[in-house]
Design a protein around this motif. Structure first.
Motif, PDB file in Angstrom:
ATOM      1  N   ALA A 165      74.817  31.820  58.052  1.00 36.70           N
ATOM      2  CA  ALA A 165      75.153  33.217  57.787  1.00 36.70           C
ATOM      3  C   ALA A 165      74.033  34.135  58.248  1.00 36.70           C
ATOM      4  N   TYR A 166      73.325  33.708  59.310  1.00 36.64           N
ATOM      5  CA  TYR A 166      72.187  34.495  59.784  1.00 36.64           C
ATOM      6  C   TYR A 166      72.616  35.806  60.416  1.00 36.64           C
ATOM      7  N   ASN A 167      73.850  35.870  60.915  1.00 36.46           N
ATOM      8  CA  ASN A 167      74.289  37.029  61.671  1.00 36.46           C
ATOM      9  C   ASN A 167      75.367  37.804  60.947  1.00 36.46           C
ATOM     10  N   MET A 168      75.389  39.113  61.187  1.00 36.23           N
ATOM     11  CA  MET A 168      76.457  39.947  60.665  1.00 36.23           C
ATOM     12  C   MET A 168      77.765  39.628  61.367  1.00 36.23           C
ATOM     13  N   GLY A 169      78.863  39.997  60.742  1.00 34.25           N
ATOM     14  CA  GLY A 169      80.168  39.842  61.362  1.00 34.25           C
ATOM     15  C   GLY A 169      80.891  38.592  60.922  1.00 34.25           C
TER      16      GLY A 169
ATOM     17  N   ILE B 241      79.093  46.544  50.213  1.00 31.62           N
ATOM     18  CA  ILE B 241      79.515  46.618  51.611  1.00 31.62           C
ATOM     19  C   ILE B 241      78.312  46.216  52.456  1.00 31.62           C
ATOM     20  N   GLU B 242      78.357  45.010  53.033  1.00 35.17           N
ATOM     21  CA  GLU B 242      77.190  44.516  53.744  1.00 35.17           C
ATOM     22  C   GLU B 242      77.570  43.521  54.835  1.00 35.17           C
ATOM     23  N   ASN B 243      76.737  43.496  55.874  1.00 39.10           N
ATOM     24  CA  ASN B 243      76.834  42.529  56.973  1.00 39.10           C
ATOM     25  C   ASN B 243      78.137  42.630  57.755  1.00 39.10           C
ATOM     26  N   ASN B 244      78.696  43.834  57.821  1.00 39.25           N
ATOM     27  CA  ASN B 244      79.872  44.074  58.650  1.00 39.25           C
ATOM     28  C   ASN B 244      79.449  44.616  60.015  1.00 39.25           C
ATOM     29  N   LEU B 245      80.178  44.213  61.067  1.00 39.02           N
ATOM     30  CA  LEU B 245      80.019  44.790  62.397  1.00 39.02           C
ATOM     31  C   LEU B 245      81.194  45.715  62.660  1.00 39.02           C
ATOM     32  N   VAL B 246      80.908  46.943  63.090  1.00 39.87           N
ATOM     33  CA  VAL B 246      81.955  47.948  63.296  1.00 39.87           C
ATOM     34  C   VAL B 246      81.810  48.526  64.697  1.00 39.87           C
TER      35      VAL B 246
ATOM     36  N   GLY C  65      72.321  50.887  55.473  1.00 35.28           N
ATOM     37  CA  GLY C  65      71.432  50.076  56.290  1.00 35.28           C
ATOM     38  C   GLY C  65      71.756  48.603  56.320  1.00 35.28           C
ATOM     39  N   LYS C  66      72.863  48.209  55.724  1.00 32.15           N
ATOM     40  CA  LYS C  66      73.215  46.791  55.653  1.00 32.15           C
ATOM     41  C   LYS C  66      74.380  46.427  56.561  1.00 32.15           C
ATOM     42  N   ASN C  67      74.814  47.342  57.402  1.00 36.73           N
ATOM     43  CA  ASN C  67      75.913  47.122  58.333  1.00 36.73           C
ATOM     44  C   ASN C  67      75.498  47.717  59.684  1.00 36.73           C
ATOM     45  N   GLN C  68      76.153  47.275  60.769  1.00 32.91           N
ATOM     46  CA  GLN C  68      75.716  47.722  62.076  1.00 32.91           C
ATOM     47  C   GLN C  68      76.897  48.088  62.967  1.00 32.91           C
ATOM     48  N   SER C  69      76.662  49.094  63.832  1.00 31.79           N
ATOM     49  CA  SER C  69      77.578  49.343  64.941  1.00 31.79           C
ATOM     50  C   SER C  69      77.336  48.272  66.004  1.00 31.79           C
ATOM     51  N   TYR C  70      78.364  48.008  66.812  1.00 30.06           N
ATOM     52  CA  TYR C  70      78.263  46.919  67.787  1.00 30.06           C
ATOM     53  C   TYR C  70      78.992  47.336  69.052  1.00 30.06           C
ATOM     54  N   ALA C  71      78.405  47.084  70.199  1.00 30.91           N
ATOM     55  CA  ALA C  71      79.010  47.485  71.467  1.00 30.91           C
ATOM     56  C   ALA C  71      80.215  46.611  71.794  1.00 30.91           C
ATOM     57  N   ALA C  72      81.306  47.238  72.247  1.00 32.83           N
ATOM     58  CA  ALA C  72      82.545  46.503  72.506  1.00 32.83           C
ATOM     59  C   ALA C  72      82.358  45.419  73.562  1.00 32.83           C
ATOM     60  N   ASP C  73      81.488  45.671  74.553  1.00 28.81           N
ATOM     61  CA  ASP C  73      81.341  44.691  75.632  1.00 28.81           C
ATOM     62  C   ASP C  73      80.505  43.476  75.225  1.00 28.81           C
ATOM     63  N   GLN C  74      80.028  43.460  73.971  1.00 34.26           N
ATOM     64  CA  GLN C  74      79.278  42.303  73.489  1.00 34.26           C
ATOM     65  C   GLN C  74      80.170  41.232  72.865  1.00 34.26           C
ATOM     66  N   TYR C  75      81.429  41.561  72.642  1.00 34.28           N
ATOM     67  CA  TYR C  75      82.349  40.539  72.133  1.00 34.28           C
ATOM     68  C   TYR C  75      82.739  39.586  73.262  1.00 34.28           C
ATOM     69  N   LEU C  76      82.815  38.310  72.960  1.00 37.88           N
ATOM     70  CA  LEU C  76      83.111  37.305  73.972  1.00 37.88           C
ATOM     71  C   LEU C  76      84.590  37.132  74.220  1.00 37.88           C
ATOM     72  N   ASP C  77      85.437  37.485  73.239  1.00 43.33           N
ATOM     73  CA  ASP C  77      86.869  37.257  73.375  1.00 43.33           C
ATOM     74  C   ASP C  77      87.619  38.186  72.430  1.00 43.33           C
TER      75      ASP C  77
END
Length: 459
Positions: free
Chosen positions: A449-453, A375-380, A403-415
């Motif tokens: 593939a530099y970024n998670m998600g 389980i890695e490189n997921n944005l939740v 440590g291989k996945n991250q929480s992400y702020a909802a307002d950071q999504y573009l669409d």
């Protein structure tokens, strides 16, 4: 007269005149109902036997042109609730089906010799093709067990609907032990039954650029079928009040592949239920806009499972939502043990947004006895990452689990498809995706593939 008798022409004209008079009186619904009940005989596709159609109009010798579109609708009614018809993004699936030559293959439509899809299927040789002209067809069809076949839209998106074959099993029922490819069709309106039934002990069914909707279940792939592939397609609006109305149910299929597809509007079932030996679910978009009571992706872990690069959104603000769950098949009830000796799963590069309160929502629920799990490189967002498989049932936040996945702020999504302007850097992974989802249904190259998600960010 293009093969039609004068009597048939007069009968069709009389039906049309009666409907026109009803419409002129302002009763459009009555006009539509009248046409439904009096459409041409070639549109009244009868139930078919398990080895092919048994209706009178299903042989090539007495199918005629000029009456393949039903009286109640035209080719213009084939747009879906969420995507455009006939011009979906081309997709990047491994193979594309060749164009149909109607000089050598049976073709269906007002400009072609066949009015019955079943008749064209019966007339095509093993390994052959059937072309269908754009239009609306109140028909169903059965692929017999001895025949591999390609069935493809000639133009637009032909709409096959509102008839069930083989004892009301589906609009399309497949018995072929070979390979069947369905490309560019819309299939719908099966009541509380299945739109597509890929039967027991069959071969491969490959769906490309299809639209499946409005029924009790989208597709049922039954026990011991060899392969189900779904590419660049859309499944929506399934509802079976007495049981779960799944969009896709792959029941103990040996190999399941789903890529570049759009799933939405599930009311009471899984969007993807995979009781398969090997599962590959990549680069899809799942939208939980009705708040289904089931987990969005349900995997009975067996063999090798990959869930990579999917964008998953839940608009269920008031309930707990699990994007996916996995349970080793041998531990799930009395079903058969896994026929292979491994049970592994990779969940990587997915983006999951749960709107509203977190509650007990998670990307992954219930993990039991897998041989290996990555389980890695997921944005939740708005959810936890995973509920572990211990009796304590601990829910972990993304950064706390490995440590291989991250929480992400909802307002950071573009669409609404969860594209991002910036995201945490991905950790090293053997599962770097080379593609990503392209709205409304297809895939496109992923630059890096530099970024998670689920999506890349150019650097």
């Amino acid at each position: 007269m293009n093969g039609k008798s004068g009597g048939n022409l007069l009968g069709t004209a009389a039906v049309g005149l009666a409907a026109l008079l009803l419409s002129a009186c302002g009763d459009e619904e009555a006009a539509s109902d009248f046409l439904d009940q009096n459409e041409p005989a070639t549109e009244q596709q009868q139930d078919s036997g398990s080895q092919g159609s048994t209706s009178e109009d299903s042989t090539s010798g007495d199918s005629t042109s000029g009456d393949s579109t039903s009286g109640d609708s035209t080719s213009g009614d084939s747009t879906s609730g969420g995507s455009t018809s006939g011009d979906s993004a081309g997709g990047t699936s491994d193979e594309e089906t060749a164009a149909i030559d109607c000089g050598t293959s049976p073709c269906v439509g007002p400009d072609h010799p066949y009015s019955s899809v079943q008749a064209a299927v019966d007339a095509a040789p093993d390994g052959g093709s059937v072309g269908i002209q754009d239009g609306s067809y109140r028909q169903c069809f059965v692929i017999p067990e001895h025949k591999s076949l390609t069935i493809k839209a000639l133009d637009g998106r032909p709409h096959i609907k509102s008839r069930l074959c083989d004892g009301d099993k589906g609009v399309l029922v497949n018995y072929s032990k070979g390979e069947v490819v369905v490309d560019g069709l819309e299939l719908s309106d099966a009541g509380t039954d299945k739109v597509i039934w890929h039967h027991d002990n069959t071969g491969a069914l490959i769906l490309r650029n299809v639209e499946v909707h409005n029924a009790g279940m989208g597709i049922l792939a039954s026990t011991n079928s060899e392969r189900l592939e779904i590419h660049d397609s859309e499944f929506y609006d399934m509802d079976e009040p007495t049981q779960n109305g799944h969009l896709v149910y792959a029941g103990q299929v040996k190999d399941l592949v789903i890529k570049g597809s759009y799933f939405h509007s599930a009311r009471n079932g899984h969007m993807i239920k995979a009781k398969s030996v090997n599962v590959d679910i990549e680069n899809n978009y799942l939208l939980d806009n009705y708040g289904t009571t089931a987990n969005l992706i349900n995997i009975w872990g067996c063999g090798t499972n990959r869930v990579v690069g999917n964008a998953i959104v839940s608009e269920n603000r008031d309930g707990a939502v699990q994007a996916m769950d996995v349970t080793v098949r041998k531990r799930y009830g009395d079903v058969k043990p896994c026929p292979v000796n491994n049970a592994d799963i990779t969940i990587a590069y997915n983006s999951f947004l749960k709107k509203g309160e977190t509650l007990w929502s998670s990307l992954l629920l219930d993990v039991y006895d897998m041989d290996s799990m990555t389980i890695e490189n997921n944005l939740v967002t708005g959810a936890r990452l995973v509920k572990d498989g211990t009796t304590q049932g601990v829910y972990w936040y993304p950064g706390d689990w490995n440590g291989k996945n991250q929480s992400y702020a909802a307002d950071q999504y573009l669409d609404d498809q969860l594209h991002v302007e910036s995201a945490p850097s991905a950790v090293d992974s053997a599962h770097e995706p080379t593609e990503q989802y392209r709205h409304p249904m297809a895939t496109e190259p992923r630059d890096n593939a530099y970024n998670m998600g689920a999506y890349s960010i150019s650097q």
